[in-house]
Design an enzyme around this catalytic site. Structure first.
Site, PDB file in Angstrom:
ATOM      1  N   ASP A 222      -1.906  -3.319  -1.505  1.00 31.26           N
ATOM      2  CA  ASP A 222      -2.236  -2.030  -0.890  1.00 31.26           C
ATOM      3  C   ASP A 222      -2.449  -1.028  -2.025  1.00 31.26           C
ATOM      4  OD1 ASP A 222      -2.173   0.558   0.381  1.00 31.26           O
ATOM      5  OD2 ASP A 222      -1.485  -0.499   2.171  1.00 31.26           O
TER       6      ASP A 222
ATOM      7  N   ASN B 192     -15.909  -5.846   6.420  1.00 31.98           N
ATOM      8  CA  ASN B 192     -15.933  -4.901   7.548  1.00 31.98           C
ATOM      9  C   ASN B 192     -17.214  -4.091   7.503  1.00 31.98           C
ATOM     10  OD1 ASN B 192     -15.446  -2.472   5.840  1.00 31.98           O
ATOM     11  ND2 ASN B 192     -13.561  -3.605   5.399  1.00 31.98           N
TER      12      ASN B 192
ATOM     13  N   LYS C 186       1.011   6.492   8.009  1.00 30.32           N
ATOM     14  CA  LYS C 186       0.379   6.086   6.738  1.00 30.32           C
ATOM     15  C   LYS C 186       0.586   7.144   5.658  1.00 30.32           C
ATOM     16  CE  LYS C 186      -2.929   2.888   8.697  1.00 30.32           C
ATOM     17  NZ  LYS C 186      -4.207   2.643   9.330  1.00 30.32           N
TER      18      LYS C 186
ATOM     19  N   PHE D 176      -7.381   7.776   3.733  1.00 32.22           N
ATOM     20  CA  PHE D 176      -8.098   7.802   4.999  1.00 32.22           C
ATOM     21  C   PHE D 176      -7.355   6.896   5.976  1.00 32.22           C
ATOM     22  CE2 PHE D 176     -12.267   9.959   5.108  1.00 32.22           C
ATOM     23  CZ  PHE D 176     -12.217  10.542   3.854  1.00 32.22           C
TER      24      PHE D 176
END
Ligand code: PMT
Length: 421
Positions: A328, A232, A359, A345
């Site tokens: 994760d 990314n 989240k 974040f």
């Protein structure tokens, strides 16, 4: 320990300075090194402003600096004799250059000429100022000022990079009309602004003293074959800014970073990783000693199920790429029994608040910093960001668009105050 840090004039808009929240510490000792440039004429005002900010100032001048401002003026404003000779029996008898180096908490070189910068890079010691820098453990801060062409010269720019790598703090020159008539970058920032920046550096409260903070930053890169990968646009800027702010707040910092093209700050431990699974291993290895965990990395959610050992050949037809979920990382940290203070974040392109709260709850976070990556100048790869902070009581604070360095300071300050309370 020295901190790699670049101060930009954007700090000037840091209105909610931490200094307004916390009482200043007693004075700090500062040597002001003045080099021979036209901006030296501003140094009488600079000394005055630094004294207003609680610095005890002693002035050291290069020979060339005396062409632009007299030692008498600087003696009058500083209240102390001005040093300029390396071999001066009288001065050495009062406070010699070695003692001056030991006395100093900070050495500010303003204006710093291209010549003195080059000498600092190579450790030359052929005048009082450069000798003093070598003989001192003080944090050195340089405020270069020179003609715009000299500033943009490749050699000067390389020297500046080297200085930053050596741990010297750079106050970036301002842009505008120069004394020679040129227009461009190379002006010394205004004395009041430099004094404010120094105060931010020197009197930043040590809110995270003796805390170990682990920060993940940058992207992860998941190989498909020897030449291709999934990744990314994360540049590492936000995570590295957090690491700098944490260092300034007195924390011991472990920075775990995916591949980026920026220089890491001089943290206590720097761990370079490529894939999410390597990042996860590094986080687990440090878990027992972690007081605060910040997951700023843009971890790839999926990785190719199998990495081809050979370059996959083009066959001219559609191919399927089977992906498996990555661990994760922050959920693992946030769901441990003895978990540290966990800050996540959220990079969102829609429903910023709702997605961030989801989240925060599902990943076991104490605080989440949500950025709306659909907005220009926010999130990936830019030098600025805009952050909605939400804590585990669902209290929200909006940090308006600002440099990542300034936002990082505010986030670190918020973490510090939550840990204290
Ligand atoms: O690096 P820059 O160019 O400066 O850009 C900064 C940033 C946009 C990368 C940063 O501000 C940011 O938003 N980081 C988180 C990006 C992200 O992956 O967001 P997410 O919403 O997909 O993940 C939520 C949280 O889970 C994050 O704390 C992330 O680190 C963590 N995560 C995600 C997936 C995964 N497998 N493991 C994780 O730990």
């Amino acid at each position: 320990m020295s901190v790699q840090f670049v101060v930009t004039p954007v700090h000037l808009s840091f209105k909610e300075s931490i200094l307004t929240k916390i009482q200043k510490l007693p004075h700090k000792n500062l040597v002001l090194g003045i080099c021979g440039g036209i901006a030296a004429y501003k140094c009488a005002d600079l000394v005055r402003r630094l004294k207003e900010q609680n610095f005890d100032v002693r002035v050291v001048m290069t020979q060339a600096a005396k062409e632009f401002i007299t030692p008498m003026t600087l003696q009058a404003v500083s209240g102390h004799p001005v040093h300029s000779e390396l071999f001066d029996a009288e001065m050495e008898a009062a406070m010699g250059h070695i003692e001056l180096g030991k006395w100093a908490d900070y050495i500010l070189i303003a204006p710093a000429t291209a010549n003195t910068i080059a000498k600092l890079v190579h450790g030359e010691a052929n005048d009082l100022l450069t000798t003093l820098v070598l003989a001192s453990q003080a944090q050195v801060i340089v405020a270069p000022a020179m003609n715009q062409q000299m500033w943009s010269n490749a050699t000067t720019q390389q020297n500046i990079k080297n200085l930053i790598q050596q741990g010297i703090i750079l106050i970036e020159p301002a842009s505008g009309v120069q004394a020679c008539g040129d227009v461009g970058v190379g002006r010394m920032p205004e004395p009041a602004d430099i004094a404010n920046m120094l105060a931010d550096i020197a009197f930043q409260p040590q809110t995270l003293k003796s805390k170990h903070i682990v920060i993940t930053a940058g992207p992860t890169v998941e190989p498909i074959d020897p030449v291709r990968f999934l990744s990314n646009h994360s540049s590492g800027k936000m995570g590295y800014a957090l690491a700098r702010a944490a260092l300034q707040a007195g924390a011991k910092v472990t920075l775990i970073s995916g591949p980026v093209n920026i220089q890491p700050p001089k943290v206590d431990t720097f761990i370079s990783v490529t894939t999410a699974s390597q990042m996860f291993d590094a986080v687990k290895q440090n878990f027992d000693q972690t007081d605060i965990f910040i997951g700023c990395a843009a971890v790839a959610d999926y990785a190719p199920d199998k990495v081809s050992e050979q370059k996959i050949k083009k066959k001219g037809e559609q191919i399927n790429l089977l992906l498996k979920p990555n661990p994760d990382i922050i959920s693992w940290v946030g769901n441990q029994k003895d978990k540290p203070f966990v800050v996540g974040f959220a990079a969102e392109s829609e429903h910023l608040q709702q997605n961030a709260i989801k989240k925060l709850k599902t990943k076991g976070l104490n605080l989440i910093c949500a950025n709306d990556i659909s907005q220009p100048g926010v999130g990936f790869n830019s030098s600025s960001n805009r952050i909605l902070m939400i804590d585990d009581n669902l209290d929200e604070t909006l940090l308006e668009t600002d440099s990542k360095d300034n936002l990082a300071k505010k986030i670190i300050f918020e973490i510090g105050s939550k840990i204290i309370n």
